[in-house]
Scaffold this motif. Sequence first.
Motif, PDB file in Angstrom:
ATOM      1  N   LEU A 168       0.892   1.016 -13.297  1.00  0.00           N
ATOM      2  CA  LEU A 168      -0.377   1.747 -13.190  1.00  0.00           C
ATOM      3  C   LEU A 168      -0.183   3.074 -12.458  1.00  0.00           C
ATOM      4  CD1 LEU A 168      -2.828  -1.197 -12.413  1.00  0.00           C
ATOM      5  CD2 LEU A 168      -2.908   0.301 -14.427  1.00  0.00           C
ATOM      6  N   HIS A 169       0.673   3.088 -11.447  1.00  0.00           N
ATOM      7  CA  HIS A 169       0.927   4.334 -10.723  1.00  0.00           C
ATOM      8  C   HIS A 169       1.628   5.360 -11.610  1.00  0.00           C
ATOM      9  CE1 HIS A 169       1.639   6.991  -7.345  1.00  0.00           C
ATOM     10  NE2 HIS A 169       2.906   7.072  -7.708  1.00  0.00           N
ATOM     11  N   HIS A 170       2.560   4.895 -12.449  1.00  0.00           N
ATOM     12  CA  HIS A 170       3.230   5.814 -13.373  1.00  0.00           C
ATOM     13  C   HIS A 170       2.223   6.448 -14.330  1.00  0.00           C
ATOM     14  CE1 HIS A 170       7.519   3.929 -12.938  1.00  0.00           C
ATOM     15  NE2 HIS A 170       7.151   4.631 -11.898  1.00  0.00           N
ATOM     16  N   ARG A 171       1.264   5.668 -14.768  1.00  0.00           N
ATOM     17  CA  ARG A 171       0.268   6.176 -15.717  1.00  0.00           C
ATOM     18  C   ARG A 171      -0.810   7.018 -15.044  1.00  0.00           C
ATOM     19  NH1 ARG A 171      -1.206   1.427 -20.088  1.00  0.00           N
ATOM     20  NH2 ARG A 171       0.912   0.592 -20.395  1.00  0.00           N
ATOM     21  N   HIS A 172      -1.222   6.592 -13.856  1.00  0.00           N
ATOM     22  CA  HIS A 172      -2.358   7.228 -13.176  1.00  0.00           C
ATOM     23  C   HIS A 172      -2.036   7.411 -11.694  1.00  0.00           C
ATOM     24  CE1 HIS A 172      -4.757   6.420 -16.788  1.00  0.00           C
ATOM     25  NE2 HIS A 172      -4.314   5.177 -16.725  1.00  0.00           N
ATOM     26  N   PRO A 173      -1.188   8.376 -11.356  1.00  0.00           N
ATOM     27  CA  PRO A 173      -0.778   8.547  -9.954  1.00  0.00           C
ATOM     28  C   PRO A 173      -1.927   8.871  -9.007  1.00  0.00           C
ATOM     29  CG  PRO A 173      -0.002  10.372 -11.330  1.00  0.00           C
ATOM     30  CD  PRO A 173      -0.520   9.342 -12.258  1.00  0.00           C
ATOM     31  N   GLU A 174      -3.076   9.283  -9.556  1.00  0.00           N
ATOM     32  CA  GLU A 174      -4.216   9.609  -8.702  1.00  0.00           C
ATOM     33  C   GLU A 174      -4.981   8.371  -8.232  1.00  0.00           C
ATOM     34  OE1 GLU A 174      -5.988   8.911 -12.683  1.00  0.00           O
ATOM     35  OE2 GLU A 174      -4.141   9.845 -11.934  1.00  0.00           O
ATOM     36  N   LEU A 175      -4.766   7.217  -8.883  1.00  0.00           N
ATOM     37  CA  LEU A 175      -5.488   5.997  -8.507  1.00  0.00           C
ATOM     38  C   LEU A 175      -4.990   5.463  -7.162  1.00  0.00           C
ATOM     39  CD1 LEU A 175      -5.671   3.893 -11.817  1.00  0.00           C
ATOM     40  CD2 LEU A 175      -7.524   5.144 -10.712  1.00  0.00           C
ATOM     41  N   ILE A 176      -5.923   4.987  -6.348  1.00  0.00           N
ATOM     42  CA  ILE A 176      -5.582   4.277  -5.118  1.00  0.00           C
ATOM     43  C   ILE A 176      -5.385   2.803  -5.483  1.00  0.00           C
ATOM     44  CG2 ILE A 176      -6.260   3.698  -2.769  1.00  0.00           C
ATOM     45  CD1 ILE A 176      -5.819   6.675  -3.229  1.00  0.00           C
ATOM     46  N   ILE A 177      -4.191   2.299  -5.230  1.00  0.00           N
ATOM     47  CA  ILE A 177      -3.849   0.913  -5.566  1.00  0.00           C
ATOM     48  C   ILE A 177      -3.516   0.163  -4.285  1.00  0.00           C
ATOM     49  CG2 ILE A 177      -2.267  -0.602  -6.827  1.00  0.00           C
ATOM     50  CD1 ILE A 177      -1.770   1.765  -8.761  1.00  0.00           C
ATOM     51  N   THR A 178      -4.169  -0.965  -4.079  1.00  0.00           N
ATOM     52  CA  THR A 178      -3.926  -1.782  -2.890  1.00  0.00           C
ATOM     53  C   THR A 178      -3.434  -3.154  -3.316  1.00  0.00           C
ATOM     54  OG1 THR A 178      -5.678  -0.626  -1.671  1.00  0.00           O
ATOM     55  CG2 THR A 178      -4.949  -2.763  -0.801  1.00  0.00           C
ATOM     56  N   LEU A 179      -2.263  -3.552  -2.800  1.00  0.00           N
ATOM     57  CA  LEU A 179      -1.753  -4.905  -3.010  1.00  0.00           C
ATOM     58  C   LEU A 179      -1.945  -5.692  -1.724  1.00  0.00           C
ATOM     59  CD1 LEU A 179       0.509  -2.913  -4.600  1.00  0.00           C
ATOM     60  CD2 LEU A 179       1.458  -5.143  -5.113  1.00  0.00           C
ATOM     61  N   ILE A 180      -2.451  -6.902  -1.843  1.00  0.00           N
ATOM     62  CA  ILE A 180      -2.538  -7.769  -0.672  1.00  0.00           C
ATOM     63  C   ILE A 180      -1.624  -8.978  -0.887  1.00  0.00           C
ATOM     64  CG2 ILE A 180      -4.845  -7.005   0.001  1.00  0.00           C
ATOM     65  CD1 ILE A 180      -5.956  -9.611  -1.193  1.00  0.00           C
ATOM     66  N   GLU A 181      -0.926  -9.352   0.158  1.00  0.00           N
ATOM     67  CA  GLU A 181       0.036 -10.453   0.121  1.00  0.00           C
ATOM     68  C   GLU A 181      -0.171 -11.329   1.355  1.00  0.00           C
ATOM     69  OE1 GLU A 181       2.482 -13.238  -0.162  1.00  0.00           O
ATOM     70  OE2 GLU A 181       2.449 -11.860  -1.882  1.00  0.00           O
ATOM     71  N   LYS A 182      -0.393 -12.613   1.142  1.00  0.00           N
ATOM     72  CA  LYS A 182      -0.704 -13.502   2.265  1.00  0.00           C
ATOM     73  C   LYS A 182       0.498 -13.767   3.165  1.00  0.00           C
ATOM     74  CE  LYS A 182      -0.251 -17.988  -0.177  1.00  0.00           C
ATOM     75  NZ  LYS A 182       0.566 -18.786   0.737  1.00  0.00           N
ATOM     76  N   GLU A 183       1.715 -13.541   2.657  1.00  0.00           N
ATOM     77  CA  GLU A 183       2.920 -13.754   3.454  1.00  0.00           C
ATOM     78  C   GLU A 183       3.355 -12.449   4.129  1.00  0.00           C
ATOM     79  OE1 GLU A 183       3.604 -16.711   3.897  1.00  0.00           O
ATOM     80  OE2 GLU A 183       3.045 -17.827   2.099  1.00  0.00           O
ATOM     81  N   ASP A 184       4.444 -12.523   4.919  1.00  0.00           N
ATOM     82  CA  ASP A 184       4.889 -11.346   5.667  1.00  0.00           C
ATOM     83  C   ASP A 184       5.884 -10.474   4.919  1.00  0.00           C
ATOM     84  OD1 ASP A 184       7.113 -12.950   5.745  1.00  0.00           O
ATOM     85  OD2 ASP A 184       7.137 -13.211   7.923  1.00  0.00           O
ATOM     86  N   SER A 185       6.173 -10.842   3.653  1.00  0.00           N
ATOM     87  CA  SER A 185       7.045 -10.026   2.806  1.00  0.00           C
ATOM     88  C   SER A 185       6.778 -10.379   1.352  1.00  0.00           C
ATOM     89  CB  SER A 185       8.524 -10.258   3.156  1.00  0.00           C
ATOM     90  OG  SER A 185       8.885 -11.606   2.933  1.00  0.00           O
ATOM     91  N   PRO A 186       7.137  -9.498   0.422  1.00  0.00           N
ATOM     92  CA  PRO A 186       6.896  -9.785  -1.006  1.00  0.00           C
ATOM     93  C   PRO A 186       7.735 -10.948  -1.512  1.00  0.00           C
ATOM     94  CG  PRO A 186       7.292  -7.436  -0.637  1.00  0.00           C
ATOM     95  CD  PRO A 186       7.653  -8.139   0.629  1.00  0.00           C
ATOM     96  N   GLY A 187       7.207 -11.658  -2.513  1.00  0.00           N
ATOM     97  CA  GLY A 187       7.983 -12.646  -3.244  1.00  0.00           C
ATOM     98  C   GLY A 187       8.466 -13.828  -2.436  1.00  0.00           C
ATOM     99  N   ARG A 188       7.642 -14.330  -1.529  1.00  0.00           N
ATOM    100  CA  ARG A 188       8.068 -15.469  -0.717  1.00  0.00           C
ATOM    101  C   ARG A 188       8.004 -16.790  -1.492  1.00  0.00           C
ATOM    102  NH1 ARG A 188       7.830 -15.093   4.883  1.00  0.00           N
ATOM    103  NH2 ARG A 188       8.385 -17.312   4.803  1.00  0.00           N
ATOM    104  N   HIS A 189       7.349 -16.769  -2.641  1.00  0.00           N
ATOM    105  CA  HIS A 189       7.195 -18.004  -3.406  1.00  0.00           C
ATOM    106  C   HIS A 189       7.964 -17.897  -4.730  1.00  0.00           C
ATOM    107  CE1 HIS A 189       4.594 -19.767  -0.406  1.00  0.00           C
ATOM    108  NE2 HIS A 189       4.025 -18.580  -0.293  1.00  0.00           N
ATOM    109  N   ALA A 190       7.316 -18.064  -5.869  1.00  0.00           N
ATOM    110  CA  ALA A 190       8.039 -18.185  -7.144  1.00  0.00           C
ATOM    111  C   ALA A 190       8.986 -17.016  -7.418  1.00  0.00           C
ATOM    112  CB  ALA A 190       7.044 -18.338  -8.288  1.00  0.00           C
TER     113      ALA A 190
END
Length: 397
Positions: free
Chosen positions: A22-44
């Motif tokens: 989405l950022h590549h297509r629309h760099p003007e968009l504000i994108i927020t990711l929320i993650e319940k753990e303390d780092s990305p990809g802690r599960h699957a």
Amino acid sequence: MIKTDILIIGASIMGLSIARELHHRHPELIITLIEKEDSPGRHASGRNSGILHAGFYYTPDSLKAKFTVEGNRLLTAYCLQHNLSINRCGKVVVAKDEEDLKGIYALKNRGDKNGVELQIIDEQELSQIDPNAKTYCKAIHSPATSVVNPKEVLNHIATGFKKNINLLLNEKFIKREGLHSAVTNKNTIHYRHLINCAGLYADKIGHQYGVGKHYTLIPFKGLYIEYKDSNFIQKHIYPVPNLKNPFLGVHFTKMVDGRVKMGPTAIPVFWRENYEGLSNFHPGEFFEILRYEAKLFLMNSFNFRDLAFAEMKKHYRKYFIKQAAHLVKNLEEDKFGNYLTPGIRAQLLDTRTMKLEMDFVVEQEETSTHILNAVSPAFTSSFSFSKFIADKVEKAM
């Protein structure tokens, strides 16, 4: 209140890839990711085997077939471009008897339809590319199958985010609030569109938005054991799978550093993060999942009863090892080492039919998109799948 254009729940490979696309297509968009753990990809995602599948297991009309071939190419190119670890050793699928030969030709047929480079080879040709691999008459060679380090890929994507992409860690989605807001353990976030990439909890979040009400997730635990001889095999060695269920069977994998592991299991477990012992025990999940698994067991839907018995026996180390013995000519049991980090497969169950969903499942409502079933080969497919999701989000906004 935090305001954002796009709110993504879950910094999994899927969540990170969608934010990137989405950022590549629309760099003007504000994108927020929320993650319940303390780092990305802690599960699957972070516990993934790291295999980049070629795309020949899946029926030609499926989303898996559509995204895996391109996803393999895109993720391979990404790793090469950024000097990330990748072992392009290839893979063989071997047969143990006459019945498996039918499966070899069925897989080759699917691969041809999906545009996958495959060769059917005989025993002599197999011995030339992997002297220890064993087959009955014929095997499949897939040169495009490779393996990466999942955590390295995840961290590289996450640390490469530019302006307008915000990754909030230790931020857990709690509930929907109104048409355009979500409440977390720390904030209320106002968004134009929400994307649910919550993996093990994607169904629960989807239900809050009125989607996927007839779906629930059934967790299956995957265990691997290390084999302490890096020269044991030269390729990934897989059996011919039962194409009626989504599991590929116990196999040998060359890891990105050349080490070898055997697995995985597909053991039914009773709560969503049931990795070891009573860790992360959740009573509500326990009783809900137990109810569905008991029903599956009694109905023997998709041969669940047989699967459960066979998989539970894999808790016994000798039985587990025996499941892969037919794949190779020589095997030394005393060279098997420790169990490696376990993973949980978040497999979607249709409660109307009591059957597992074999394909990716995505549903939308007015202000949100929900990835309800993103099981293997979701890691391989992530860059391609993210284009599909970005198209849907663009139309919805």
